[in-house]
Design a protein around this motif. Structure first.
Motif, PDB file in Angstrom:
ATOM      1  N   TYR A 110      23.869 -33.987  10.456  1.00 38.02           N
ATOM      2  CA  TYR A 110      24.491 -34.443  11.690  1.00 38.02           C
ATOM      3  C   TYR A 110      25.991 -34.198  11.738  1.00 38.02           C
ATOM      4  O   TYR A 110      26.590 -34.242  12.822  1.00 38.02           O
ATOM      5  N   THR A 111      26.598 -33.946  10.593  1.00 36.54           N
ATOM      6  CA  THR A 111      28.032 -33.654  10.574  1.00 36.54           C
ATOM      7  C   THR A 111      28.355 -32.441  11.432  1.00 36.54           C
ATOM      8  O   THR A 111      29.474 -32.300  11.948  1.00 36.54           O
ATOM      9  N   GLN A 112      27.374 -31.562  11.605  1.00 38.52           N
ATOM     10  CA  GLN A 112      27.585 -30.368  12.435  1.00 38.52           C
ATOM     11  C   GLN A 112      27.592 -30.699  13.929  1.00 38.52           C
ATOM     12  O   GLN A 112      27.989 -29.866  14.748  1.00 38.52           O
ATOM     13  N   GLN A 113      27.162 -31.932  14.288  1.00 41.72           N
ATOM     14  CA  GLN A 113      27.057 -32.295  15.700  1.00 41.72           C
ATOM     15  C   GLN A 113      28.126 -33.283  16.156  1.00 41.72           C
ATOM     16  O   GLN A 113      28.493 -33.293  17.328  1.00 41.72           O
ATOM     17  N   PHE A 114      28.622 -34.129  15.246  1.00 41.33           N
ATOM     18  CA  PHE A 114      29.691 -35.072  15.591  1.00 41.33           C
ATOM     19  C   PHE A 114      30.368 -35.524  14.303  1.00 41.33           C
ATOM     20  O   PHE A 114      29.805 -35.383  13.206  1.00 41.33           O
ATOM     21  N   PRO A 115      31.599 -36.063  14.416  1.00 45.99           N
ATOM     22  CA  PRO A 115      32.360 -36.426  13.214  1.00 45.99           C
ATOM     23  C   PRO A 115      31.724 -37.597  12.457  1.00 45.99           C
ATOM     24  O   PRO A 115      31.409 -38.631  13.048  1.00 45.99           O
ATOM     25  N   ILE A 116      31.531 -37.410  11.163  1.00 45.12           N
ATOM     26  CA  ILE A 116      31.017 -38.470  10.299  1.00 45.12           C
ATOM     27  C   ILE A 116      31.927 -38.601   9.085  1.00 45.12           C
ATOM     28  O   ILE A 116      32.200 -37.615   8.397  1.00 45.12           O
ATOM     29  N   THR A 117      32.384 -39.804   8.836  1.00 42.39           N
ATOM     30  CA  THR A 117      33.074 -40.120   7.588  1.00 42.39           C
ATOM     31  C   THR A 117      32.085 -40.856   6.702  1.00 42.39           C
ATOM     32  O   THR A 117      31.602 -41.934   7.066  1.00 42.39           O
ATOM     33  N   HIS A 118      31.751 -40.258   5.573  1.00 40.69           N
ATOM     34  CA  HIS A 118      30.745 -40.822   4.671  1.00 40.69           C
ATOM     35  C   HIS A 118      31.435 -41.269   3.391  1.00 40.69           C
ATOM     36  O   HIS A 118      31.911 -40.447   2.623  1.00 40.69           O
ATOM     37  N   ILE A 119      31.515 -42.585   3.199  1.00 41.50           N
ATOM     38  CA  ILE A 119      32.171 -43.102   2.001  1.00 41.50           C
ATOM     39  C   ILE A 119      31.174 -43.924   1.185  1.00 41.50           C
ATOM     40  O   ILE A 119      30.232 -44.499   1.723  1.00 41.50           O
ATOM     41  N   LYS A 120      31.392 -43.956  -0.113  1.00 38.05           N
ATOM     42  CA  LYS A 120      30.537 -44.715  -1.020  1.00 38.05           C
ATOM     43  C   LYS A 120      31.223 -46.034  -1.373  1.00 38.05           C
ATOM     44  O   LYS A 120      32.434 -46.084  -1.574  1.00 38.05           O
ATOM     45  N   LEU A 121      30.428 -47.079  -1.444  1.00 37.09           N
ATOM     46  CA  LEU A 121      30.927 -48.393  -1.833  1.00 37.09           C
ATOM     47  C   LEU A 121      29.897 -49.007  -2.770  1.00 37.09           C
ATOM     48  O   LEU A 121      28.841 -49.447  -2.341  1.00 37.09           O
ATOM     49  N   GLU A 122      30.185 -49.009  -4.048  1.00 36.49           N
ATOM     50  CA  GLU A 122      29.215 -49.468  -5.034  1.00 36.49           C
ATOM     51  C   GLU A 122      29.067 -50.985  -5.044  1.00 36.49           C
ATOM     52  O   GLU A 122      28.020 -51.512  -5.402  1.00 36.49           O
ATOM     53  N   THR A 123      30.122 -51.698  -4.661  1.00 36.55           N
ATOM     54  CA  THR A 123      30.038 -53.156  -4.633  1.00 36.55           C
ATOM     55  C   THR A 123      29.226 -53.582  -3.419  1.00 36.55           C
ATOM     56  O   THR A 123      29.545 -53.194  -2.293  1.00 36.55           O
ATOM     57  N   PRO A 124      28.154 -54.372  -3.581  1.00 36.79           N
ATOM     58  CA  PRO A 124      27.269 -54.688  -2.463  1.00 36.79           C
ATOM     59  C   PRO A 124      27.897 -55.640  -1.457  1.00 36.79           C
ATOM     60  O   PRO A 124      28.886 -56.315  -1.745  1.00 36.79           O
ATOM     61  N   GLY A 125      27.299 -55.672  -0.270  1.00 33.29           N
ATOM     62  CA  GLY A 125      27.718 -56.605   0.756  1.00 33.29           C
ATOM     63  C   GLY A 125      27.991 -55.923   2.083  1.00 33.29           C
ATOM     64  O   GLY A 125      28.891 -55.094   2.180  1.00 33.29           O
ATOM     65  N   THR A 126      27.185 -56.269   3.106  1.00 40.27           N
ATOM     66  CA  THR A 126      27.372 -55.685   4.424  1.00 40.27           C
ATOM     67  C   THR A 126      28.747 -56.006   4.994  1.00 40.27           C
ATOM     68  O   THR A 126      29.412 -55.148   5.587  1.00 40.27           O
ATOM     69  N   SER A 127      29.191 -57.242   4.823  1.00 39.01           N
ATOM     70  CA  SER A 127      30.504 -57.625   5.357  1.00 39.01           C
ATOM     71  C   SER A 127      31.619 -56.850   4.674  1.00 39.01           C
ATOM     72  O   SER A 127      32.575 -56.404   5.322  1.00 39.01           O
ATOM     73  N   ARG A 128      31.530 -56.694   3.380  1.00 35.08           N
ATOM     74  CA  ARG A 128      32.543 -55.923   2.652  1.00 35.08           C
ATOM     75  C   ARG A 128      32.558 -54.473   3.149  1.00 35.08           C
ATOM     76  O   ARG A 128      33.624 -53.873   3.329  1.00 35.08           O
ATOM     77  N   ALA A 129      31.369 -53.915   3.387  1.00 38.21           N
ATOM     78  CA  ALA A 129      31.279 -52.533   3.869  1.00 38.21           C
ATOM     79  C   ALA A 129      31.890 -52.395   5.261  1.00 38.21           C
ATOM     80  O   ALA A 129      32.602 -51.426   5.553  1.00 38.21           O
ATOM     81  N   ARG A 130      31.622 -53.347   6.130  1.00 36.25           N
ATOM     82  CA  ARG A 130      32.178 -53.272   7.486  1.00 36.25           C
ATOM     83  C   ARG A 130      33.700 -53.408   7.452  1.00 36.25           C
ATOM     84  O   ARG A 130      34.400 -52.753   8.234  1.00 36.25           O
ATOM     85  N   ASN A 131      34.200 -54.265   6.587  1.00 35.11           N
ATOM     86  CA  ASN A 131      35.658 -54.398   6.473  1.00 35.11           C
ATOM     87  C   ASN A 131      36.298 -53.096   6.004  1.00 35.11           C
ATOM     88  O   ASN A 131      37.385 -52.717   6.453  1.00 35.11           O
ATOM     89  N   ARG A 132      35.611 -52.411   5.094  1.00 33.80           N
ATOM     90  CA  ARG A 132      36.121 -51.111   4.646  1.00 33.80           C
ATOM     91  C   ARG A 132      36.148 -50.120   5.816  1.00 33.80           C
ATOM     92  O   ARG A 132      37.101 -49.357   5.991  1.00 33.80           O
ATOM     93  N   GLY A 133      35.107 -50.155   6.628  1.00 39.19           N
ATOM     94  CA  GLY A 133      35.060 -49.278   7.790  1.00 39.19           C
ATOM     95  C   GLY A 133      36.121 -49.607   8.814  1.00 39.19           C
ATOM     96  O   GLY A 133      36.684 -48.714   9.452  1.00 39.19           O
ATOM     97  N   LEU A 134      36.410 -50.898   8.989  1.00 35.92           N
ATOM     98  CA  LEU A 134      37.438 -51.312   9.942  1.00 35.92           C
ATOM     99  C   LEU A 134      38.795 -50.703   9.600  1.00 35.92           C
ATOM    100  O   LEU A 134      39.560 -50.323  10.484  1.00 35.92           O
TER     101      LEU A 134
END
Length: 295
Positions: free
Chosen positions: A51-75
């Motif tokens: 899908y990167t060929q169709q629209f911009p995607i930033t793909h980052i890895k976060l080994e420490t679990p937690g949806t809230s932590r992941a969303r904060n990183r995205g923010l």
């Protein structure tokens, strides 16, 4: 008007593919996708590459679990005018982002929430939603604070971080989305609920076994109990919310919905546990005030 779509994900591939595929039907292509990948392996690499060929995607890895932590990183990484938090298993209907873009372009609202409906059909995915559009306040926010349904202007979204003690992967699994929306209200965000717009999401009853549903309602009930104490909900509200799962269990038995009835006692017990845990954590002070009034 550019969107930043922050997708926290773990253990899912086909669902992520389905969501990204739905973005190809939006009409409005002015968006970026930020995938915060909590998988220890590279299972999403092929999907992201496609899908990167169709629209911009930033793909980052976060080994420490937690949806809230992941969303904060995205923010932190988000560059859009409008920020959203789609679940990795939700779907945007065709043309949905264009409608949301028009909403913000034609108004001064700081945030928007919409209905969450099942993947196919006309039922609500979680069996509850407000039945008419209107301004969101501290009471209605409890019903419409659902992650994939929320959209905020960047200046409002970045004033608030998700509570990293809450959400999947953390101590209190549920309530983090509602908590985020309520704290946006604390920061004077004006939020509108639009009954006519919707995203799609699997119905838990359609995809989980009864054992999984019982576990799910227990973990989310514990999170909701904790949220009520964190927000210092009034006793009248707390008492009703602690008792209603047991009332629902009786109601479902009487009308023959035994599968639904089985999930309710655990939910009720979990709410009591979560509320008690909140009491222990917030001894000597309230984290935030819960106000039963219009914002």
């Amino acid at each position: 008007m550019k969107f930043s779509l922050i997708v926290a994900t773990k253990n899912r591939v086909n669902q992520v593919d389905r969501f990204l595929r739905s973005l190809t039907t939006q009409g409005d292509e002015n968006f970026e996708v930020i995938i915060v990948d909590q998988n220890l392996d590279n299972r999403l690499s092929d999907v992201v590459s496609r899908y990167t060929q169709q629209f911009p995607i930033t793909h980052i890895k976060l080994e420490t679990p937690g949806t809230s932590r992941a969303r904060n990183r995205g923010l932190v990484l988000a560059k859009g005018d409008i920020i959203a938090f789609p679940d990795d298993d939700c779907v945007y209907p065709p043309g949905f982002l264009t409608k949301v873009s028009h909403f913000f372009a034609d108004s001064t609202w700081d945030g928007l929430t919409v209905r969450v409906m099942e993947l196919e059909g006309d039922r609500d995915a979680f069996d509850y939603c407000l039945q008419e559009s209107g301004k969101v306040d501290y009471v209605t926010g409890v019903s419409v604070g659902i992650g994939p349904s929320m959209f905020f202007r960047s200046h409002s979204a970045k004033k608030v971080a998700f509570d990293e003690d809450m959400g999947p992967g953390m101590t209190w699994v549920g309530g983090e989305d509602t908590d985020y929306l309520l704290r946006c209200l604390d920061c004077d965000a004006a939020i509108y609920y639009n009954f006519d717009l919707f995203v799609r999401h699997p119905r838990p009853n359609d995809i989980y076994s009864i054992r999984q549903l019982i576990r799910r309602e227990f973990t989310y009930g514990r999170g909701y109990g904790y949220l009520m104490r964190k927000r210092n909900a009034p006793w009248t509200y707390v008492t009703w919310e602690l008792l209603i799962p047991f009332w629902l269990a009786v109601k479902y038995v009487l009308i023959g919905k035994f599968r639904d009835a089985l999930t309710c006692p655990g939910m009720g017990i979990a709410r009591i546990i979560g509320y008690w845990e909140g009491i222990q954590k917030f001894k000597g002070g309230n984290y935030h005030e819960f106000e039963v009034r219009s914002n």
